[in-house]
Design an enzyme around this catalytic site. Structure first.
Site, short mmCIF file in Angstrom:
data_model
loop_
_atom_site.label_atom_id
_atom_site.label_comp_id
_atom_site.label_asym_id
_atom_site.label_seq_id
_atom_site.Cartn_x
_atom_site.Cartn_y
_atom_site.Cartn_z
N GLN A 1 52.69 41.67 25.48
CA GLN A 1 52.79 41.54 24.02
C GLN A 1 54.24 41.32 23.61
OE1 GLN A 1 49.99 41.49 22.22
NE2 GLN A 1 48.80 41.98 24.05
N TYR B 1 44.96 46.67 28.59
CA TYR B 1 44.06 45.51 28.48
C TYR B 1 44.36 44.65 27.25
CZ TYR B 1 40.54 48.64 26.04
OH TYR B 1 39.86 49.51 25.24
N GLU B 2 43.74 43.51 27.17
CA GLU B 2 44.03 42.50 26.14
C GLU B 2 45.50 42.09 26.17
OE1 GLU B 2 40.52 41.53 25.08
OE2 GLU B 2 42.23 40.60 24.14
N GLY B 3 46.07 42.03 27.37
CA GLY B 3 47.50 41.74 27.50
C GLY B 3 48.27 43.05 27.46
#
Lengths: 572, 572
Positions: free
Chosen positions: B436, B429-431
């Site tokens: 990244q 999650y969060e990319g």
């Protein structure tokens, strides 16, 4: 996507990488002709695809449970087991004298790989029985053989291994379960064993426990351990299981995965047992079983990795997300560079690990068929590599499978997470992967590295012969074997075992990478023209093999700086 | 063993590795003096040890559940949340104008690290609120700020992020939730969002959803997305939450881990929302929030890794098994070479990842305090490295923790398995960590690598200055920075993004290894005499850093051979 047994891959590896044809030439395996092997693979594959694989998720959702001392298994497992037994798969490699098929162990290993990919929780049951069959074939008295082998081979009864106790895990020699002779080869067994896989079930007529225990005046440690057959129900002389033995399932563990496979604490209260092998000769008998069981665990890891890979690939070719870089492509995430990198890593590692494991299996077969020491040493050397690399690949590939799924990978309904949870224990049981690595650099190098050097010579010779066709790949494989040879020479010259053990795990992985590259190079050589296998070989050799340099650097650091770090340094 | 917040480690890193004192010198953080920071760390640590950590296992055993459309949380979570809110921790870095403490983000990051180690499932709740506070501080109207910020900062209300839809995950621009203007800055929001962490609870008065949606005539893709505040209960002008908004929790997901954190499908049916930022400016507002949220996720991974390490160490110093090689030692498995190798790997990786994350946090603080582009660029560059390496370390360390436990690691009661299950999603999650890495080699290198080269210069200069004291380590670190510089130069010269993306993940890891070694070298230099930090540094630099060579070799292969492998090659 449903699991599909990769039968063509096994056939390719048999034909082009591990030389199964060598077994055809022996008397022992004369009947296992190429067409028989092909038919066997297809039939086992069909069973896995159609009958076994659909049980996998059910086992996770409906764990085996203990009800009034009796284990109730997951829905459908009884039918799945019956299909495996009816197909003759439990005794596929067992002696024909007692109803087995007498197939090469290599073929059984391929079948076990498929079964593990289809449903590992269920597969553990026949796998344990296979180990027991082998131990009995080698070490049991004729009476016990005649009584137990036909039932185990047919699958009417199942078998378990009872080694571990709460204070005796990796250190088997510390066990304290007691055996007292009652005369007539009968013993009374008392103690508590833990981590007993498939200690009970509700689909076989009997469960036969092979138990390690200690006689009253036995020497300390592993030299004072004996092996006993302790059945759940004591059979009469006609083999009819009649009287309940004094043993019971105390509890089942709550495990991270493999919910369909009951793992029990088993308590023996003066239970009747019969010795297998000699008094105090239990470790020897157990090792026969454990070595091949370790290969069985290797393909547990590889089979789950295969299933996780197929599952991730199916998702990646369907899932649309973002602008994809391949013109005229599918427009799904399989086109994204990093997803493709992950999938290629997964597939190429499965191929490498599988080739190593099957190469080990062929060596076991050739050792059994010819009795030659070189084959036996080769098998012994490849066993810990197969087990540790196969199961590490299982963990790495299944966790990468979750990553390919993105957020969906964390949702249990997807099934991606189950592979990671199920496969995790394979790096631990049958000797942790750390123990495998210690075995490799110590016991398996008591020959001053002869078995290792013979393997490296084979890698180098093959690379030499490939230089014309694949100059870059062949050069890289040859050079890696040289670097590994130097590290191996350094290792065998270390008398302080701590210097070997400090880098044992990195050494094992480096060895696997070199052998894996060797297999990939052979695959490229066997392919007509430049096809998928050559492209995958190039990926593995150019992008994954280079890690061996760093790993071997780690190896050559020895114990010094590592042992300088105290428990207090770590914060204890 | 119970979790103990590593407050001394944070203090050491602040003082010797990341230069927190630079923030003291700015006007913005003038009040965050060394004694204040020390007191803050100790107080937060005590809260984590005594109140939060005991909730971790409960959350796993008693998942949050949905009852008649309302989320019921795990036993004790309400009290744990209240303690976090009462301590002022939710608004620790928030503006003092609305009741925050105004502390440096670096200090908050250390606190978040501890909270994650203590109980990640609960910690997600305040973390999401922190992100929302930040987005509102930067982009909301004064009315919204005045209405929402005091309640969010005090913890009376909590906040969520609503980005993902079933067809819009990593590709946020594909989202289809609709927003229709109703006049007076009010909008009607309709659509379905998935993976909403802490979408509801039974311990805050209100839940405030920040929702990405699309206006009727908005441009396609990310340029047509706007951000809205959509509260569960619509507050009156005095901030009293009164009227239920037309949104509901449809279902909760069954996740591999983080059972205490409810992850929901959330449905909006013409729900009232208020715009945050400009129309079609939603991505900009979201990015403010996401960048710092990514650092929050980095320390989720690191915090869990710390907890898993402590847990494994405690087991290793108690568990007796086998003959141990250290004379006069503890006689427990911590003495075995491979167990020690694993523990040293775990601890040294946690230190490296934590140093990188806190270095990023200081850069964020300095960027905010000084407005200097170099600081902002540095923070932007370090963010994806912190996130991906921190969470990869979380996964690797927690799975190694299971391995240290042997068979016990697979039994859920031990708690070792929970760390692996909980931390798994942080790499997603969060990319995802793949995203990244793509961000790092593309967007974060649009400066032709300036930010990267400035970091490498710092690494090299420090290594130069350490050559006298630690010739071997300094030489290795310096050389690794040079190798990385060459690979970076190659990377920025590739115009075809696929050539960058094909090796993006290995590149990010190599960068982290070099920065991690830099931090370890600084730690050794800061230590008086040769102590634990120097010994650990030597382990990391000599045994883990060498992998960078193989990783960078992978990077420089570019896309060619990888893109040659087709989906059909893989078996699709």
């Amino acid at each position: 996507m449903p699991y599909r047994a990769p039968t063509a891959d096994f056939q390719f590896i048999f034909d082009n990488i591990v030389g199964l044809e060598q077994t055809y030439a022996t008397e022992k395996f004369a009947e296992a002709t190429p067409d028989v092997v092909e038919a066997i693979l297809l039939e086992a594959g069909k069973l896995c695809d159609d009958v076994i694989a659909p049980l996998n998720r059910i086992g996770d959702l409906e764990p085996a449970r203990l009800e009034n001392g009796v284990v109730r298994t997951s829905t459908g497992f009884a039918q799945g087991y019956a299909a495996i037994a009816d197909g003759g798969w439990i005794g596929a490699a067992a002696s024909e004298e007692f109803g087995g098929m007498g197939l090469p162990f290599a073929v059984l290993t391929a079948v076990n790989d498929m079964m593990s990919g289809a449903c590992l929780a269920l597969q553990l049951n026949p796998l344990l029985t296979q180990g027991q069959i082998e131990a009995l074939e080698h070490h049991a008295s004729d009476t016990i053989k005649a009584l137990y082998l036909p039932k185990l081979i047919s699958g009417e009864w199942s078998g378990t291994m009872n080694l571990t106790e709460s204070a005796a895990g990796s250190d088997v020699g510390a066990l304290s379960t007691k055996a007292v002779a009652m005369g007539d080869g009968e013993y009374a067994i008392t103690g508590e064993k833990i981590y007993i896989s498939w200690a009970d079930n509700d689909f076989t007529q009997n469960v036969c426990h092979l138990v390690l225990a200690r006689l009253p005046d036995a020497p300390a440690g592993t030299r004072g351990i004996s092996l006993f057959m302790v059945p759940k129900l004591i059979p009469d002389e006609n083999g009819v299981p009649e009287i309940a033995n004094t043993l019971k399932v105390v509890s089942l563990e709550h495990k991270t995965g493999l919910h369909g496979s009951p793992t029990a604490v088993l308590s023996f209260d003066g239970a009747k047992g019969w010795i297998v092998g000699q008094e105090n000769g239990g470790m020897k008998a157990m090792f026969t079983m454990m070595n091949n069981a370790r290969l069985g665990v290797a393909v547990e890891g590889i089979g789950v990795a295969e299933a996780a890979f197929q599952h991730a690939l199916a998702y990646a070719v369907e899932r649309k997300q973002g602008r994809t870089p391949v013109e005229g492509g599918r427009g799904t995430i399989v086109e994204h560079a990093d997803v493709r990198r992950m999938l290629a890593t997964m597939k190429s590692q499965v191929f490498a690990a599988r080739s190593i494991a099957l190469s080990c299996a062929v060596a076991i077969d050739m050792g059994n068929a010819t009795g030659e020491a070189d084959w036996r040493d080769r098998a012994a050397f490849l066993t810990p590599i197969s087990k540790a690399y196969g199961t590490d690949v299982g963990i790495e590939v299944s966790t990468m499978g979750v990553q390919v799924h993105g957020g969906m990978g964390y949702i249990e309904e997807t099934g991606a997470g189950q592979f990671t949870r199920d496969v995790r224990v394979t790096a631990i049981y049958e000797g942790t992967n750390g123990i495998q690595a210690m075995d490799l650099v110590a016991r398996k190098m008591m020959d001053d590295g002869d078995a290792a050097f013979r393997l490296l010579e084979e890698v180098e010779n093959n690379a030499e012969s490939a230089r014309g066709q694949f100059p870059q790949m062949a050069g890289a494989v040859w050079a890696s074997a040289e670097t590994l040879r130097e590290a191996t020479e350094w290792l065998v010259s270390q008398d302080d075992m701590s210097d070997r053990f400090s880098g044992a795990v990195p050494f094992l992985k480096a060895f696997a990478l070199v052998l894996g590259s060797h297999a990939h190079l052979k695959a490229a050589m066997a392919e007509e023209g430049e096809g998928p296998r050559t492209r995958l070989a190039r990926f593995y050799v150019k992008r994954l093999l280079p890690e061996h340099v760093a790993l071997l650097q780690h190896v050559r650091e020895g114990k010094k700086d590592l042992f300088a770090i105290t428990a207090e340094d770590l914060g204890a």
